[in-house]
Design a protein around this motif. Structure first.
Motif, PDB file in Angstrom:
ATOM      1  N   PHE A  27       0.824  -1.203   0.000  1.00  0.00           N
ATOM      2  CA  PHE A  27       0.000   0.000   0.000  1.00  0.00           C
ATOM      3  C   PHE A  27       0.858   1.253   0.000  1.00  0.00           C
ATOM      4  CE2 PHE A  27      -2.289   3.367   2.232  1.00  0.00           C
ATOM      5  CZ  PHE A  27      -3.396   3.477   1.411  1.00  0.00           C
ATOM      6  N   ASN A  28       1.928   1.265   0.802  1.00  0.00           N
ATOM      7  CA  ASN A  28       2.807   2.429   0.856  1.00  0.00           C
ATOM      8  C   ASN A  28       3.496   2.665  -0.477  1.00  0.00           C
ATOM      9  OD1 ASN A  28       2.173   2.979   3.471  1.00  0.00           O
ATOM     10  ND2 ASN A  28       3.927   1.891   4.330  1.00  0.00           N
ATOM     11  N   ARG A  29       3.940   1.594  -1.116  1.00  0.00           N
ATOM     12  CA  ARG A  29       4.599   1.751  -2.416  1.00  0.00           C
ATOM     13  C   ARG A  29       3.619   2.285  -3.452  1.00  0.00           C
ATOM     14  NH1 ARG A  29       6.675  -3.669  -3.837  1.00  0.00           N
ATOM     15  NH2 ARG A  29       5.685  -4.407  -1.965  1.00  0.00           N
ATOM     16  N   ARG A  30       2.387   1.785  -3.431  1.00  0.00           N
ATOM     17  CA  ARG A  30       1.376   2.247  -4.385  1.00  0.00           C
ATOM     18  C   ARG A  30       1.038   3.710  -4.135  1.00  0.00           C
ATOM     19  NH1 ARG A  30      -4.625   1.782  -4.586  1.00  0.00           N
ATOM     20  NH2 ARG A  30      -5.166   1.886  -6.782  1.00  0.00           N
ATOM     21  N   GLU A  31       0.886   4.069  -2.871  1.00  0.00           N
ATOM     22  CA  GLU A  31       0.581   5.450  -2.513  1.00  0.00           C
ATOM     23  C   GLU A  31       1.702   6.386  -2.954  1.00  0.00           C
ATOM     24  OE1 GLU A  31      -0.816   7.948   1.436  1.00  0.00           O
ATOM     25  OE2 GLU A  31       0.248   6.055   1.675  1.00  0.00           O
ATOM     26  N   GLN A  32       2.942   5.983  -2.728  1.00  0.00           N
ATOM     27  CA  GLN A  32       4.086   6.794  -3.144  1.00  0.00           C
ATOM     28  C   GLN A  32       4.130   6.939  -4.665  1.00  0.00           C
ATOM     29  OE1 GLN A  32       6.120   8.327  -0.975  1.00  0.00           O
ATOM     30  NE2 GLN A  32       7.085   9.348  -2.695  1.00  0.00           N
ATOM     31  N   ALA A  33       3.842   5.866  -5.379  1.00  0.00           N
ATOM     32  CA  ALA A  33       3.835   5.924  -6.844  1.00  0.00           C
ATOM     33  C   ALA A  33       2.743   6.863  -7.350  1.00  0.00           C
ATOM     34  CB  ALA A  33       3.640   4.525  -7.416  1.00  0.00           C
ATOM     35  N   LEU A  34       1.564   6.829  -6.726  1.00  0.00           N
ATOM     36  CA  LEU A  34       0.483   7.727  -7.132  1.00  0.00           C
ATOM     37  C   LEU A  34       0.831   9.183  -6.843  1.00  0.00           C
ATOM     38  CD1 LEU A  34      -2.657   5.695  -5.992  1.00  0.00           C
ATOM     39  CD2 LEU A  34      -1.911   6.159  -8.325  1.00  0.00           C
ATOM     40  N   GLU A  35       1.468   9.436  -5.707  1.00  0.00           N
ATOM     41  CA  GLU A  35       1.892  10.800  -5.388  1.00  0.00           C
ATOM     42  C   GLU A  35       2.916  11.292  -6.392  1.00  0.00           C
ATOM     43  OE1 GLU A  35       3.279  10.966  -1.390  1.00  0.00           O
ATOM     44  OE2 GLU A  35       1.300  10.573  -0.535  1.00  0.00           O
ATOM     45  N   ASN A  36       3.889  10.454  -6.723  1.00  0.00           N
ATOM     46  CA  ASN A  36       4.900  10.841  -7.698  1.00  0.00           C
ATOM     47  C   ASN A  36       4.272  11.133  -9.058  1.00  0.00           C
ATOM     48  OD1 ASN A  36       6.896  10.556  -5.795  1.00  0.00           O
ATOM     49  ND2 ASN A  36       7.483   8.506  -6.450  1.00  0.00           N
ATOM     50  N   MET A  37       3.317  10.298  -9.461  1.00  0.00           N
ATOM     51  CA  MET A  37       2.652  10.497 -10.740  1.00  0.00           C
ATOM     52  C   MET A  37       1.861  11.807 -10.738  1.00  0.00           C
ATOM     53  SD  MET A  37       0.565   7.591 -12.825  1.00  0.00           S
ATOM     54  CE  MET A  37      -0.936   7.704 -11.888  1.00  0.00           C
ATOM     55  N   TYR A  38       1.195  12.109  -9.647  1.00  0.00           N
ATOM     56  CA  TYR A  38       0.436  13.364  -9.547  1.00  0.00           C
ATOM     57  C   TYR A  38       1.356  14.568  -9.674  1.00  0.00           C
ATOM     58  CZ  TYR A  38      -2.012  17.274  -7.450  1.00  0.00           C
ATOM     59  OH  TYR A  38      -2.544  18.511  -7.210  1.00  0.00           O
ATOM     60  N   PHE A  39       2.473  14.542  -8.966  1.00  0.00           N
ATOM     61  CA  PHE A  39       3.376  15.687  -9.003  1.00  0.00           C
ATOM     62  C   PHE A  39       4.042  15.834 -10.368  1.00  0.00           C
ATOM     63  CE2 PHE A  39       3.242  15.303  -4.313  1.00  0.00           C
ATOM     64  CZ  PHE A  39       2.807  16.592  -4.048  1.00  0.00           C
ATOM     65  N   LYS A  40       4.344  14.741 -11.026  1.00  0.00           N
ATOM     66  CA  LYS A  40       4.910  14.830 -12.372  1.00  0.00           C
ATOM     67  C   LYS A  40       3.906  15.439 -13.339  1.00  0.00           C
ATOM     68  CE  LYS A  40       8.278  11.104 -12.046  1.00  0.00           C
ATOM     69  NZ  LYS A  40       8.663   9.766 -12.500  1.00  0.00           N
TER      70      LYS A  40
END
Length: 109
Positions: free
Chosen positions: A49-62
Motif C-alpha cells: 500500500f505504501n509503495r502504491r501510494e508513493q507511486a500515485l503521489e509521484n505520478m500526480y506531481f509529475k
C-alpha cells in the motif's frame, strides 16, 4: 455503616486507594517521533500500500509539473509574440526615420 466508611477513606489523600482516584495526572511516555502519522523505515517501507501510494503521489506531481511547464511555455509564446510586434514596430519607425533623414539631406543639397 458501609455508606459512611467509604467516603471517609476516600477523603484523605494519604490513605486514598487506587479505586477512589478519579483521574490520572501522569502523561503518556512517548518516544521521539512517535506521533502516529509517519511510519518509520524498515519493514513498513516494503508495504504494498505504501509503495502504491508513493507511486500515485509521484505520478500526480509529475503531471502537475508538466501542466505548469505547458502553461509557462504558452506564456512565453505570448510574450515572444508581443516582443516580435514591438520589434517590428521599432524597425518600421527606424526605417521611417532613416527615410526622412535621407529625404532631408537630399533637399538640403
Amino acid at each position: 455503616m458501609m455508606r459512611t466508611t467509604i467516603p471517609r477513606v476516600c477523603m484523605s489523600r494519604i490513605r486514598t486507594p487506587a479505586f477512589c482516584q478519579s483521574f490520572v495526572t501522569s502523561r503518556p511516555m512517548w518516544g521521539e517521533g512517535d506521533t502516529g502519522a509517519i511510519r518509520p523505515g524498515g519493514a513498513a517501507t516494503s508495504d504494498t500500500f505504501n509503495r502504491r501510494e508513493q507511486a500515485l503521489e509521484n505520478m500526480y506531481f509529475k503531471q502537475h509539473e508538466i501542466e505548469n511547464l505547458k502553461k509557462m511555455r504558452e506564456k512565453l509564446a505570448i510574450q515572444r509574440k508581443q516582443l516580435d510586434e514591438v520589434e517590428s514596430h521599432l524597425n518600421d519607425l527606424e526605417q521611417a526615420a532613416s527615410q526622412r533623414a535621407a529625404a532631408e539631406t537630399q533637399q538640403s543639397k
